[in-house]
Design a protein around this motif. Structure first.
Motif, PDB file in Angstrom:
ATOM      1  N   GLU A  93      49.435  33.166  44.842  1.00 38.24           N
ATOM      2  CA  GLU A  93      48.473  32.149  44.513  1.00 38.24           C
ATOM      3  C   GLU A  93      49.251  30.740  44.608  1.00 38.24           C
ATOM      4  O   GLU A  93      50.484  30.963  44.266  1.00 38.24           O
ATOM      5  CB  GLU A  93      47.896  32.407  43.240  1.00 38.24           C
ATOM      6  N   ARG A 107      45.556  40.067  39.273  1.00 41.23           N
ATOM      7  CA  ARG A 107      44.085  40.266  38.919  1.00 41.23           C
ATOM      8  C   ARG A 107      43.345  41.305  39.525  1.00 41.23           C
ATOM      9  O   ARG A 107      43.551  42.131  40.348  1.00 41.23           O
ATOM     10  CB  ARG A 107      43.479  39.117  39.671  1.00 41.23           C
ATOM     11  N   ARG A 133      39.217  36.252  43.281  1.00 42.49           N
ATOM     12  CA  ARG A 133      39.846  35.927  42.711  1.00 42.49           C
ATOM     13  C   ARG A 133      40.203  34.314  42.526  1.00 42.49           C
ATOM     14  O   ARG A 133      40.811  33.744  41.346  1.00 42.49           O
ATOM     15  CB  ARG A 133      41.343  36.158  43.790  1.00 42.49           C
ATOM     16  N   GLN A 136      38.383  33.581  39.225  1.00 45.55           N
ATOM     17  CA  GLN A 136      39.220  33.897  38.060  1.00 45.55           C
ATOM     18  C   GLN A 136      40.370  32.799  37.945  1.00 45.55           C
ATOM     19  O   GLN A 136      40.758  32.353  36.852  1.00 45.55           O
ATOM     20  CB  GLN A 136      40.034  35.168  38.088  1.00 45.55           C
ATOM     21  N   HIS A 137      40.955  32.115  39.206  1.00 43.83           N
ATOM     22  CA  HIS A 137      41.829  31.235  39.185  1.00 43.83           C
ATOM     23  C   HIS A 137      41.358  29.990  38.376  1.00 43.83           C
ATOM     24  O   HIS A 137      41.786  29.333  37.660  1.00 43.83           O
ATOM     25  CB  HIS A 137      42.665  30.951  40.296  1.00 43.83           C
TER      26      HIS A 137
END
Length: 186
Positions: A93, A107, A133, A136-137
């Motif tokens: 990421e 994650r 993902r 979530q970030h």
């Protein structure tokens, strides 16, 4: 309009965002500006704290799929992740507020998220894979968390000089940024 992205070290990135309501001033324009900013910076997500606003708003656009079908594009207002499930998986990421640093972050692959869209329609969606993902970030941003908070203490210690350089503006980016600790002498 392209807005400056707030760099690592700014206190707004560590604040839990406040819920907003339908009367939030110039919300449609803000969302359009966020998309302009995200696209200009070649991002796939952008949260309001990253442009200096401690509110629960973020956007996601994973772009077109390889087969030409549209990717996952949403506006999330007052989002709440209800559930995260599955075997955690690692993915490299990055973050527009922390340029030139990428880290492998674990994650869970499946989430259930409740949110309002830009028209104030409430949704509860099950999302998986890359869109999960990215959500979530960005969700972490409205919770006052950064992806660097998820790396080991040793790794964060190794990144300290790079993170300090970012907060001081000692970095070059292709997009406008606001640096919390930039020297006034520049």
């Amino acid at each position: 309009m392209k807005l400056p992205i707030v760099a690592y070290g700014d206190p707004v990135l560590k604040k839990v965002g406040a819920d907003i309501d339908k009367d939030y001033p110039e919300l449609k324009e803000l969302i359009a500006n966020m998309f302009d900013t995200m696209y200009y910076a070649n991002g796939v997500g952008l949260a309001a704290p990253q442009i200096g606003l401690p509110i629960r708003l973020f956007i996601v656009d994973t772009g077109e799929e390889e087969d030409g079908t549209p990717g996952y594009k949403r506006v999330f207002i007052n989002a709440q992740i209800i559930e995260e499930t599955g075997e955690p998986w690692s993915f490299n990421e990055g973050c527009l507020s922390i340029p030139d640093i990428r880290e492998n972050i674990m994650r869970k692959p499946n989430i259930k998220v409740n949110f309002f869209d830009e028209n104030w329609v409430e949704h509860t969606e099950d999302v998986d894979g890359l869109p999960a993902r990215v959500i979530q970030h960005e969700y972490d941003h409205i919770e006052g968390k950064l992806f660097t908070d998820k790396v080991s203490i040793l790794r964060k210690t190794m990144l300290k000089s790079k993170l300090d350089a970012i907060s001081k503006g000692n970095i070059k980016t292709d997009y406008k940024m606001r640096f919390p600790n930039r020297s006034k002498k520049r």
